[in-house]
Design a protein around this motif. Structure first.
Motif: not given
Length: 401
Positions: A110-111, A390-397
């Motif tokens: 996801g990154r 699917q992406v890791s939530p920590d890359v959303l910002p």
């Protein structure tokens, strides 16, 4: 201070939950799975070809959650080109216009974002959190086309459009694993669900006019052993194979063909067309000559619903989407959408067809059951390919910024 932090975290989780259609989620569940890893978020990737960006849509609500610049090194790439490479770049640009994001995928972690960059003739990997380019692979020839990520995430297959071959790349290092021969102007790549086979479709030399179609080169579906890269079967066609979908048992392919205002049902066991479905022309589509079709495509974009009962067909020159019921192949409804719909994919819940409107810079969301457009979302400049990821939530910002 701790109370303020908890309230801020709770507010952030509520926004994320609403955006991604997660329902009521506690802060602890939003950030960790039982294994202690961050829970990945379903997204739809939209490649904005002319703009060189990727739009990220929430997988279930289709809200825009971020964007990513896939050509931060454009000026560097142009400056470092040899005279031959620059000639190739300008040749592709003269035929296609500015085309940068052709196809895309995200790694299982996801990154990591993989992008096929059409006129730059390369395949690159980016860290979604830092935006750092991790590696770059130079594709053979002057144009990079469709890619496919293997189900196990280990390999990427990419079409080298002008070289009549596809190249297979190690997804971790960006090094070449091997190649296999294709038809003329290889286009789409699809892995079988079990990852054992690769299907490569070729479209022929699209720069030639319709009346010279016999000179466009071999137009074929090439089936390859995904491990050895040995060609195991070839199906020949009279016209270029545009977007196609395969039934889960890999017995039937539904394919759009160059110049056809509709699609065919193809028996992969017998190697023959079973049915040809002709769809209606819009007044605008009827008025176009064949050589005005975008890259020879009357219709370009197909998807199969989650339950395999419906086909979603992008009517590119006709500015509509048709929902077709299987197995009768009857038309449920023809739905007007934006200008030049160019790709279709089925949402993660299997209930919606997401279609890019390339010339109106938007995405239409079609409900399979009602055959109605339920949303239209603005995206970047000339959206084409879409992929689920699917992406890791920590890359959303980093995407939102």
């Amino acid at each position: 201070m701790l109370t303020v932090w908890k309230r801020t975290l709770a507010g952030f989780v509520a926004v994320v939950a609403a955006t991604f259609g997660l329902g009521a989620v506690t802060p602890a569940r939003a950030q960790e799975t039982p294994g202690g890893l961050a829970a990945l978020r379903d997204v739809v990737l939209v490649g904005n070809s002319v703009g060189g960006t990727v739009s990220f849509l929430a997988g279930r609500t289709f809200a825009v959650v971020g964007s990513f610049n896939a050509i931060p090194d454009l000026q560097q790439r142009l400056a470092e080109m040899t005279p031959g490479e620059r000639l190739g770049y300008e040749t592709a640009r003269a035929q296609l216009g500015d085309r940068f994001v052709d196809d895309l995928a995200v790694a299982a972690d996801g990154r990591t974002l993989y992008v096929s960059r059409a006129n730059l003739a390369d395949l690159v990997a980016f860290d979604l959190g830092t935006h750092q380019q991790l590696w770059r692979f130079k594709v053979a020839g002057i144009h990079a086309d469709h890619l496919a990520l293997s189900p196990d995430g280990a390999r990427i297959v990419i079409s080298a459009s002008t070289e009549q071959k596809a190249q297979v790349v190690d997804a971790r290092t960006g090094g070449q694993v091997g190649t296999f021969a294709t038809g003329a102007y290889p286009h789409a790549n699809d892995y079988s669900p079990d990852g054992r086979r690769i299907y490569n479709a070729s479209i022929g030399v699209t720069a030639l006019p319709w009346y010279l179609e016999f000179l466009k080169g071999p137009r074929q579906l090439t089936v390859v052993d995904a491990q050895t890269l040995r060609v195991v079967r070839t199906y020949t066609f009279d016209h270029g194979i545009r977007p196609a979908v395969f039934t889960p048992d890999e017995k039937i392919m539904y394919a759009q063909l160059s110049y056809l205002n509709g699609f065919v049902e193809y028996d992969l066991t017998a190697g023959r067309i079973l049915r040809t479905v002709n769809l209606p022309y819009s007044p605008e589509g009827q008025a176009l000559g064949r050589d005005s079709y975008p890259q020879n495509s009357a219709h370009h974009g197909m998807a199969l619903s989650g339950d395999n009962s419906k086909l979603c067909v992008a009517g590119t020159i006709d500015d509509y989407v048709a929902i077709i019921s299987r197995p009768a192949l009857s038309t449920d409804r023809v739905i007007p959408v934006g200008d030049q719909p160019y790709w279709a994919t089925t949402s993660v819940d299997g209930q919606h067809c997401v279609v890019t409107n390339s010339k109106s810079n938007s995405v239409s969301v079609i409900d399979y059951r009602t055959a109605q457009e339920v949303a239209r979302i603005p995206v970047g400049n000339f959206p084409q390919r879409e992929r689920l990821a699917q992406v890791s939530p920590d890359v959303l910002p980093a995407l939102a910024g």
